[in-house]
Design a protein around this motif. Structure first.
Motif, PDB file in Angstrom:
ATOM      1  N   ILE A  58       0.836  -1.203   0.000  1.00 39.71           N
ATOM      2  CA  ILE A  58       0.000   0.000   0.000  1.00 39.71           C
ATOM      3  C   ILE A  58       0.871   1.254   0.000  1.00 39.71           C
ATOM      4  O   ILE A  58       0.603   2.225  -0.716  1.00 39.71           O
ATOM      5  CB  ILE A  58      -0.955   0.001   1.204  1.00 39.71           C
ATOM      6  CG1 ILE A  58      -2.008  -1.103   1.046  1.00 39.71           C
ATOM      7  CG2 ILE A  58      -1.633   1.359   1.371  1.00 39.71           C
ATOM      8  CD1 ILE A  58      -2.855  -1.321   2.290  1.00 39.71           C
ATOM      9  N   LEU A  59       1.931   1.227   0.797  1.00 38.86           N
ATOM     10  CA  LEU A  59       2.822   2.379   0.867  1.00 38.86           C
ATOM     11  C   LEU A  59       3.445   2.676  -0.496  1.00 38.86           C
ATOM     12  O   LEU A  59       3.541   3.837  -0.908  1.00 38.86           O
ATOM     13  CB  LEU A  59       3.924   2.129   1.905  1.00 38.86           C
ATOM     14  CG  LEU A  59       3.480   2.057   3.369  1.00 38.86           C
ATOM     15  CD1 LEU A  59       4.647   1.633   4.250  1.00 38.86           C
ATOM     16  CD2 LEU A  59       2.921   3.398   3.845  1.00 38.86           C
ATOM     17  N   GLU A  60       3.872   1.633  -1.199  1.00 37.25           N
ATOM     18  CA  GLU A  60       4.479   1.835  -2.512  1.00 37.25           C
ATOM     19  C   GLU A  60       3.458   2.344  -3.524  1.00 37.25           C
ATOM     20  O   GLU A  60       3.758   3.200  -4.362  1.00 37.25           O
ATOM     21  CB  GLU A  60       5.103   0.521  -3.007  1.00 37.25           C
ATOM     22  CG  GLU A  60       6.367   0.125  -2.289  1.00 37.25           C
ATOM     23  CD  GLU A  60       7.531   1.069  -2.569  1.00 37.25           C
ATOM     24  OE1 GLU A  60       7.500   1.801  -3.587  1.00 37.25           O
ATOM     25  OE2 GLU A  60       8.479   1.079  -1.765  1.00 37.25           O
ATOM     26  N   MET A  61       2.237   1.815  -3.463  1.00 33.52           N
ATOM     27  CA  MET A  61       1.214   2.213  -4.443  1.00 33.52           C
ATOM     28  C   MET A  61       0.680   3.611  -4.177  1.00 33.52           C
ATOM     29  O   MET A  61       0.503   4.411  -5.099  1.00 33.52           O
ATOM     30  CB  MET A  61       0.063   1.209  -4.429  1.00 33.52           C
ATOM     31  CG  MET A  61       0.404  -0.134  -5.034  1.00 33.52           C
ATOM     32  SD  MET A  61      -1.037  -1.228  -5.200  1.00 33.52           S
ATOM     33  CE  MET A  61      -1.416  -1.550  -3.472  1.00 33.52           C
ATOM     34  N   ALA A  62       0.412   3.916  -2.912  1.00 32.02           N
ATOM     35  CA  ALA A  62      -0.258   5.166  -2.570  1.00 32.02           C
ATOM     36  C   ALA A  62       0.704   6.310  -2.269  1.00 32.02           C
ATOM     37  O   ALA A  62       0.324   7.479  -2.369  1.00 32.02           O
ATOM     38  CB  ALA A  62      -1.185   4.947  -1.374  1.00 32.02           C
ATOM     39  N   ALA A  63       1.944   5.980  -1.886  1.00 33.90           N
ATOM     40  CA  ALA A  63       2.935   6.994  -1.502  1.00 33.90           C
ATOM     41  C   ALA A  63       2.312   8.069  -0.617  1.00 33.90           C
ATOM     42  O   ALA A  63       2.344   9.263  -0.942  1.00 33.90           O
ATOM     43  CB  ALA A  63       3.560   7.620  -2.747  1.00 33.90           C
ATOM     44  N   PRO A  64       1.726   7.684   0.522  1.00 35.13           N
ATOM     45  CA  PRO A  64       1.007   8.651   1.357  1.00 35.13           C
ATOM     46  C   PRO A  64       1.942   9.687   1.984  1.00 35.13           C
ATOM     47  O   PRO A  64       3.065   9.375   2.367  1.00 35.13           O
ATOM     48  CB  PRO A  64       0.376   7.764   2.440  1.00 35.13           C
ATOM     49  CG  PRO A  64       1.281   6.580   2.527  1.00 35.13           C
ATOM     50  CD  PRO A  64       1.762   6.339   1.127  1.00 35.13           C
TER      51      PRO A  64
END
Length: 224
Positions: A58-64
């Motif tokens: 999720i972190l890689e996809m969303a780059a929050p």
């Protein structure tokens, strides 16, 4: 083969798949591995490897840029997010238990995690005072309170924002009738069912339930 035999075989296959999948997860840093070992030895509930891998994806996809965690415990999952976020981000994490909040603060200091802000108190009260948006919200707190937190969680998510809810299957107990569940657990069982129904049917969200770890629900706030 009887139905019971088939069910037993399916469970065995499921367990073997779980062990195999867990072995495939990328290894942690030495510092996180040590914190994980310490937490498990002390009986502190922390995220499972499956959930850790999901968070990393999720972190890689969303780059929050802003992350909200509800349920800090000793800070392990917050430090996972801090370690694997692909870019600079601010993390706000909420913990009600004073002793665990103190441990988390010590761990954040030991890791030099200056981007993490810990807020101590009842999440229901703190959430009402927070201003969004938070690109990624990770919910891993008191299971019976999930439904209570939901209105503020949705308010704090921007369109396209991601909500990951952990431990939604309760070791498979959520699948059972409430009459099979122990009396002391029926309130949590009822509220978790209400929560899963709410996030699955809310027109503002797209939600998928997964067997990851002890069950996880991945929701995205729709861009409407």
């Amino acid at each position: 083969m009887t139905d019971l035999d088939k069910l037993a075989a399916q469970r065995e296959i499921g367990e073997r798949i779980g062990v195999f999948a867990e072995a495939m997860h990328a290894s942690e840093t030495q510092e996180l591995r040590e914190l994980e070992r310490q937490a498990l030895e002390e009986g502190v509930p922390i995220i499972r490897p499956h959930t850790r891998g999901l968070i990393q994806c999720i972190l890689e996809m969303a780059a929050p840029e802003r992350i909200l965690e509800i349920g800090t415990a000793v800070g392990y999952s917050a430090l996972v997010m801090h370690t694997y976020a692909p870019g600079p981000c601010k993390i706000v994490t909420i913990e009600k238990d004073h002793a665990r909040a103190a441990q988390a603060r010590d761990n954040f200091a030991r890791f030099g995690a200056e981007g993490i802000t810990l807020m101590e108190g009842d999440a229901a009260d703190i959430l009402q005072e927070l201003d969004g948006p938070f690109d990624f919200i990770f919910l891993d707190a008191a299971k019976g309170q999930y439904i209570r937190y939901l209105p503020d969680i949705i308010r704090l998510l921007p369109p396209g924002g991601v909500l990951l809810t952990d431990n939604v299957l309760k070791e498979g107990e959520i699948l059972e009738s409430k009459f099979v569940v122990k009396r002391r657990d029926r309130t949590i069982h009822k509220r978790m069912r209400e929560y899963l129904t709410a996030i699955s049917r809310d027109p503002r969200l797209r939600t998928v339930l997964m067997e990851t770890g002890d069950g996880a629900a991945l929701s995205v706030k729709r861009r409407i």
